[in-house]
Write a protein that holds these residues in place. Structure first.
Motif, PDB file in Angstrom:
ATOM      1  N   LYS A  47       0.825  -1.205   0.000  1.00 34.75           N
ATOM      2  CA  LYS A  47       0.000   0.000   0.000  1.00 34.75           C
ATOM      3  C   LYS A  47       0.861   1.257   0.000  1.00 34.75           C
ATOM      4  O   LYS A  47       0.608   2.193  -0.761  1.00 34.75           O
ATOM      5  N   GLU A  48       1.889   1.275   0.838  1.00 30.63           N
ATOM      6  CA  GLU A  48       2.775   2.439   0.913  1.00 30.63           C
ATOM      7  C   GLU A  48       3.616   2.585  -0.360  1.00 30.63           C
ATOM      8  O   GLU A  48       3.802   3.692  -0.870  1.00 30.63           O
ATOM      9  N   SER A  51       1.636   4.074  -3.202  1.00 21.98           N
ATOM     10  CA  SER A  51       1.473   5.523  -3.104  1.00 21.98           C
ATOM     11  C   SER A  51       2.721   6.260  -3.578  1.00 21.98           C
ATOM     12  O   SER A  51       2.627   7.317  -4.225  1.00 21.98           O
ATOM     13  N   ASN A  97      -4.187   6.848   2.665  1.00 17.91           N
ATOM     14  CA  ASN A  97      -3.475   5.814   3.425  1.00 17.91           C
ATOM     15  C   ASN A  97      -3.899   5.769   4.893  1.00 17.91           C
ATOM     16  O   ASN A  97      -3.789   4.723   5.538  1.00 17.91           O
TER      17      ASN A  97
END
Length: 222
Positions: A47-48, A51, A97
């Protein structure tokens, strides 16, 4: 990869090639989560990392692309327009996030914003400088706004009717691409861009299940 290659090409003023690379990045952005889940490797790291990739491919690359495309005529002001766009995109990603998972997007996704700018360039339509500036400011505002946008990933796999609707829409889009390959992506992205302020949630429309399906799910949960 696509974002960095686009930035390198833009240093040589290859705007169209950069726009195509941003389009390819959209395809990868749509597939990465699905592939991660299929392989059983989805998690917070992905997920990070996603981004970080997004801020390059759909933030920095489109901003520089629009600077080379037309904002360079406004010198420092044109550069600041691009900077504001990137900052708003970064804020949008940071907020996303930290938020709990929702069936919709709060604010315009940076992927859609970058995709819209790429489709604008690929359309071949000539936009005057003030219009480009207005578009950049509008996209920046929409990304940090609380306007809800539909999540197309919500389309129900269990509902054959929705699959038929989705297939019909995809077929229609492919038809538009064949008839007018340059303008079709711009039309499609414009429709999605306007859907938020108009309150149209395409994800909800396509994912909506029939009453029988909902009753079956409730009985299973019970």
């Amino acid at each position: 990869m696509c974002g960095v290659l686009a930035l390198i090409l833009l240093s040589r003023e290859h705007v169209m090639a950069a726009a195509w690379l941003i389009g390819v990045a959209i395809v990868f952005d749509f597939l990465d989560g699905k592939i991660a889940r299929l392989l059983g490797v989805s998690g917070e790291f992905g997920k990070e990392f996603d981004s970080l990739a997004d801020i390059v491919s759909f933030g920095a690359a489109p901003a520089l692309m629009m600077y080379v495309y037309g904002l360079h005529e406004y010198a420092l002001f044109g550069a600041m327009v691009g900077v504001i766009y990137v900052l708003c995109g970064a804020l949008r990603l940071a907020r996303f996030n930290l938020m709990k998972s929702k069936p919709y997007f709060l604010g315009l996704p940076i992927t859609a914003a970058g995709g819209f700018l790429a489709s604008l360039v690929l359309s071949g339509i000539s936009f005057p400088g003030p219009v480009i500036i207005a578009i950049m400011f509008a996209l920046s505002y929409l990304m940090v706004s609380k306007i809800k946008y539909g999540n197309l990933k919500r389309i129900s796999k269990e509902n054959p009717l929705n699959r038929k609707v989705f297939i019909f829409m995809v077929s229609g889009f492919i038809g538009l691409v064949i008839l007018s390959s340059r303008v079709a992506p711009f039309i499609a992205m414009s429709i999605y861009l306007l859907s938020g302020p108009l309150g149209i949630d395409w994800g909800e429309i396509l994912a909506k299940k029939r009453e029988g399906d909902e009753e079956d799910e409730e009985s299973e949960e019970a």
